[in-house]
Design a protein around this motif. Structure first.
Motif, PDB file in Angstrom:
ATOM      1  N   ALA A 182       0.843  -1.198   0.000  1.00 50.76           N
ATOM      2  CA  ALA A 182       0.000   0.000   0.000  1.00 50.76           C
ATOM      3  C   ALA A 182       0.877   1.247   0.000  1.00 50.76           C
ATOM      4  N   THR A 183       0.431   2.278  -0.715  1.00 51.30           N
ATOM      5  CA  THR A 183       1.157   3.540  -0.776  1.00 51.30           C
ATOM      6  C   THR A 183       0.194   4.693  -0.534  1.00 51.30           C
ATOM      7  N   LEU A 184       0.759   5.881  -0.368  1.00 49.75           N
ATOM      8  CA  LEU A 184      -0.064   7.073  -0.224  1.00 49.75           C
ATOM      9  C   LEU A 184      -0.767   7.368  -1.546  1.00 49.75           C
ATOM     10  N   ARG A 185      -1.992   7.847  -1.469  1.00 48.56           N
ATOM     11  CA  ARG A 185      -2.806   8.050  -2.672  1.00 48.56           C
ATOM     12  C   ARG A 185      -2.834   9.526  -3.049  1.00 48.56           C
ATOM     13  N   LYS A 186      -2.590   9.822  -4.344  1.00 50.95           N
ATOM     14  CA  LYS A 186      -2.639  11.209  -4.823  1.00 50.95           C
ATOM     15  C   LYS A 186      -4.086  11.649  -4.955  1.00 50.95           C
ATOM     16  N   SER A 187      -4.480  12.630  -4.140  1.00 54.71           N
ATOM     17  CA  SER A 187      -5.869  13.082  -4.185  1.00 54.71           C
ATOM     18  C   SER A 187      -6.027  14.557  -3.825  1.00 54.71           C
ATOM     19  N   LEU A 188      -4.974  15.181  -3.275  1.00 52.59           N
ATOM     20  CA  LEU A 188      -5.093  16.565  -2.817  1.00 52.59           C
ATOM     21  C   LEU A 188      -4.980  17.555  -3.974  1.00 52.59           C
ATOM     22  N   THR A 189      -5.878  18.525  -3.978  1.00 44.09           N
ATOM     23  CA  THR A 189      -5.842  19.594  -4.968  1.00 44.09           C
ATOM     24  C   THR A 189      -5.055  20.785  -4.430  1.00 44.09           C
ATOM     25  N   LEU A 190      -4.837  21.782  -5.285  1.00 45.43           N
ATOM     26  CA  LEU A 190      -4.067  22.959  -4.885  1.00 45.43           C
ATOM     27  C   LEU A 190      -4.650  23.616  -3.649  1.00 45.43           C
ATOM     28  N   PHE A 191      -5.957  23.869  -3.652  1.00 40.23           N
ATOM     29  CA  PHE A 191      -6.535  24.625  -2.546  1.00 40.23           C
ATOM     30  C   PHE A 191      -6.679  23.780  -1.279  1.00 40.23           C
ATOM     31  N   GLN A 192      -6.789  22.473  -1.403  1.00 40.04           N
ATOM     32  CA  GLN A 192      -6.760  21.626  -0.215  1.00 40.04           C
ATOM     33  C   GLN A 192      -5.390  21.719   0.454  1.00 40.04           C
ATOM     34  N   VAL A 193      -4.333  21.696  -0.356  1.00 46.74           N
ATOM     35  CA  VAL A 193      -2.975  21.819   0.181  1.00 46.74           C
ATOM     36  C   VAL A 193      -2.773  23.192   0.830  1.00 46.74           C
ATOM     37  N   VAL A 194      -3.271  24.240   0.164  1.00 48.94           N
ATOM     38  CA  VAL A 194      -3.141  25.595   0.703  1.00 48.94           C
ATOM     39  C   VAL A 194      -3.805  25.704   2.070  1.00 48.94           C
ATOM     40  N   PHE A 195      -5.004  25.158   2.198  1.00 50.35           N
ATOM     41  CA  PHE A 195      -5.715  25.275   3.473  1.00 50.35           C
ATOM     42  C   PHE A 195      -5.073  24.423   4.564  1.00 50.35           C
ATOM     43  N   LEU A 196      -4.478  23.283   4.195  1.00 44.27           N
ATOM     44  CA  LEU A 196      -3.738  22.498   5.199  1.00 44.27           C
ATOM     45  C   LEU A 196      -2.523  23.290   5.691  1.00 44.27           C
ATOM     46  N   GLY A 197      -1.840  23.985   4.772  1.00 42.40           N
ATOM     47  CA  GLY A 197      -0.701  24.805   5.176  1.00 42.40           C
ATOM     48  C   GLY A 197      -1.105  25.978   6.040  1.00 42.40           C
ATOM     49  N   LEU A 198      -2.204  26.648   5.665  1.00 43.87           N
ATOM     50  CA  LEU A 198      -2.700  27.763   6.478  1.00 43.87           C
ATOM     51  C   LEU A 198      -3.185  27.284   7.839  1.00 43.87           C
ATOM     52  N   ALA A 199      -3.745  26.065   7.874  1.00 44.74           N
ATOM     53  CA  ALA A 199      -4.185  25.501   9.155  1.00 44.74           C
ATOM     54  C   ALA A 199      -3.002  25.287  10.077  1.00 44.74           C
ATOM     55  N   TRP A 200      -1.886  24.781   9.523  1.00 43.76           N
ATOM     56  CA  TRP A 200      -0.667  24.578  10.332  1.00 43.76           C
ATOM     57  C   TRP A 200      -0.137  25.922  10.810  1.00 43.76           C
ATOM     58  N   MET A 201      -0.106  26.899   9.883  1.00 43.07           N
ATOM     59  CA  MET A 201       0.412  28.231  10.221  1.00 43.07           C
ATOM     60  C   MET A 201      -0.500  28.956  11.211  1.00 43.07           C
ATOM     61  N   LYS A 234       4.183  20.949  -9.562  1.00 46.11           N
ATOM     62  CA  LYS A 234       3.661  22.284  -9.860  1.00 46.11           C
ATOM     63  C   LYS A 234       2.800  22.821  -8.723  1.00 46.11           C
ATOM     64  N   THR A 235       2.028  21.921  -8.107  1.00 45.64           N
ATOM     65  CA  THR A 235       1.072  22.344  -7.080  1.00 45.64           C
ATOM     66  C   THR A 235       1.759  22.841  -5.813  1.00 45.64           C
ATOM     67  N   ILE A 236       2.769  22.119  -5.344  1.00 42.40           N
ATOM     68  CA  ILE A 236       3.412  22.479  -4.074  1.00 42.40           C
ATOM     69  C   ILE A 236       4.097  23.846  -4.136  1.00 42.40           C
ATOM     70  N   PRO A 237       4.926  24.148  -5.162  1.00 45.37           N
ATOM     71  CA  PRO A 237       5.521  25.495  -5.213  1.00 45.37           C
ATOM     72  C   PRO A 237       4.479  26.607  -5.262  1.00 45.37           C
ATOM     73  N   ARG A 238       3.402  26.399  -6.035  1.00 48.62           N
ATOM     74  CA  ARG A 238       2.344  27.409  -6.085  1.00 48.62           C
ATOM     75  C   ARG A 238       1.686  27.583  -4.720  1.00 48.62           C
ATOM     76  N   ALA A 239       1.427  26.466  -4.061  1.00 49.63           N
ATOM     77  CA  ALA A 239       0.768  26.516  -2.753  1.00 49.63           C
ATOM     78  C   ALA A 239       1.627  27.253  -1.732  1.00 49.63           C
ATOM     79  N   ILE A 240       2.940  27.028  -1.765  1.00 51.37           N
ATOM     80  CA  ILE A 240       3.844  27.698  -0.828  1.00 51.37           C
ATOM     81  C   ILE A 240       3.738  29.213  -0.974  1.00 51.37           C
ATOM     82  N   MET A 241       3.767  29.705  -2.200  1.00 45.67           N
ATOM     83  CA  MET A 241       3.689  31.143  -2.431  1.00 45.67           C
ATOM     84  C   MET A 241       2.317  31.705  -2.054  1.00 45.67           C
ATOM     85  N   ILE A 242       1.259  30.969  -2.367  1.00 46.71           N
ATOM     86  CA  ILE A 242      -0.086  31.412  -1.987  1.00 46.71           C
ATOM     87  C   ILE A 242      -0.189  31.530  -0.469  1.00 46.71           C
TER      88      ILE A 242
END
Length: 444
Positions: free
Chosen positions: A5-24, A220-228
């Motif tokens: 079993a492996t991790l499943r790719k399912s997160l979108t750009l804005f889901q990642v952004v909100f997880l980062g903002l939640a941590w911050m 592409k998604t992670i660098p964009r999310a970091i800047m957002i």
């Protein structure tokens, strides 16, 4: 042979952004308000802008490395592949301080605030309850965590918008002349001291790099999310700081630790302060939720690479596609919130985060400028000058930590070195399987 079993790719750009903002945690503006105000002598806006500049270069470096290596290992994977596997281990070990103690801080503050609101309920009840809830939500799946984080982050942003609206009305109805925002009365050294404290409000943008393997088109998604995330953060921080500085050029507080609450009460009275406590509790919950996501993924990659015991830490649940063992381990460690001091936990987080930040900046130079020989004029600025500026800024912040924080951090690194030596010796002596080859990067 059964497929692992492996991790499943399912997160979108804005889901990642909100997880980062939640941590911050946008509400951290109020949590550190008193300390930041005192250290910057009230020049909050200027200090936030300087802190943003300091963090921007490191955020850029994280974006570069997340494109090169779209793996969930974050700074650990970058240093391992760009510089040396052994340095990668030390960076990962230091980063564990940041990520392991973040859920502890969430549980601690949750218990403190709720016990203050409901004195008849002991703090340890709230700590244990939050710990169990965070474990269950994370085990269910990362999409559920992301959607819940999105809701609670939007509520925090909504509160900040209400706070700013009330302040604007207060300024317009006061009829008093507005004091100049920028003044030469406060030395730049004082504002820099304030910026060194405020920089910690931006910690957390890096956490989303631990979710790369669960993110759609992560390169592409992670660098964009970091800047957002960092640009959203500076707007959320400078907006209320500008208005507060204009409305209250000089303030004193009964208690520095609760200055944010005093400020809210001063601006909006009992009604806004009651709403503040409710939203702050939500913010603490989402910060804990996101931090458990991050640390469980870092442990997973270190386990998959056999840096930590693979059978335990490299396990992914075949149906839930979440690293359930790691989530349970993190939940057990988070029970330290019952006995540990909040100040000590914050010091651990600071040392771990800043140490990792320095190495990520150096990883860009090692990978892009040195190994890949990307040395045109533009590339020299991007892959040598900018990372060097970022490393110097963060090194300066690290030097500002007090002696106890530096000693505790160095002791933790010595423990890591001892563990690595033991693990290497054990692997060499073992004849039941191959020792992990730390010189070869693990494929993703």
């Amino acid at each position: 042979m059964k497929e692992e079993a492996t991790l499943r790719k399912s997160l979108t750009l804005f889901q990642v952004v909100f997880l980062g903002l939640a941590w911050m945690t946008p509400m951290i503006y109020f949590s550190v308000y008193g300390i930041a105000y005192e250290n910057s002598h009230g020049m909050m806006t200027q200090a936030y802008l300087l802190a943003f500049i300091a963090i921007f270069f490191t955020a850029f470096s994280y974006g570069v490395m997340s494109k090169k290596y779209p793996t969930s290992g974050s700074a650990y994977a970058y240093a391992k592949r760009a510089i040396h596997p052994y340095l990668g281990f030390l960076v990962g070990w230091a980063l564990l301080l940041d990520y392991l103690f973040s859920p502890i801080i969430a549980c601690l503050t949750f218990g403190i605030y709720l016990h203050a609101q409901f004195p008849s309920v002991p703090a340890y009840i709230w700590i244990i309850a939050l710990n169990l809830l965070l474990a269950v939500v994370n085990i269910i799946g990362i999409n559920f965590s992301a959607n819940l984080s999105k809701l609670f982050v939007l509520i925090q942003i909504g509160f900040i918008a209400i706070f700013c609206t009330v302040l604007v009305n207060k300024l317009m109805s006061s009829g008093q002349p507005v004091q100049p925002l920028f003044s030469g009365d406060v030395p730049i050294s004082v504002i820099l001291a304030g910026a060194s404290i405020i920089c910690f409000s931006f910690l957390g943008f890096d956490s989303i790099t631990t979710m790369s393997e669960e993110t759609i088109r992560s390169e592409k998604t992670i660098p964009r999310a970091i800047m957002i995330i960092i640009f959203t953060a500076i707007v959320l921080y400078t907006g209320p700081s500008v208005l507060t500085q204009l409305a209250f050029p000089a303030m004193t507080f009964d208690n520095v630790d609760t200055a944010g609450f005093e400020l809210v009460k001063m601006v909006g009275g009992a009604g806004l302060s009651s709403l503040f406590i409710t939203v702050l509790i939500m913010a603490i919950f989402t910060q804990g939720l996101s931090s458990v996501v991050s640390v469980s993924r870092l442990l997973y990659v270190m386990g998959r690479d056999s840096i930590l015991p693979k059978r335990c830490f490299g396990f992914v649940h075949p149906k839930l596609n979440t690293p359930t063992n790691n989530i349970i381990i993190v939940s057990v460690i988070s029970l330290l919130a019952l006995v540990i001091d909040l100040e000590m936990a914050v010091k651990f987080v600071s040392f771990g985060a800043l140490s990792a930040f320095i190495c990520v900046n150096l990883s860009v130079i090692a990978q892009c400028y040195w190994k890949d020989k990307q040395r045109s004029f533009t590339q020299t600025i991007k892959y040598l000058i900018c990372p060097l500026i970022g490393a110097c800024f963060i090194g300066w912040l690290l030097s500002l930590l007090d002696k106890d924080a530096l000693i505790m951090g160095l002791v933790w690194l010595l423990l890591g070195i001892s563990y690595h030596l033991y693990r290497t010796k054990w692997s060499t002596a073992s004849r039941t399987g191959e020792a992990p080859d730390l010189k070869q990067p693990t494929s993703v």
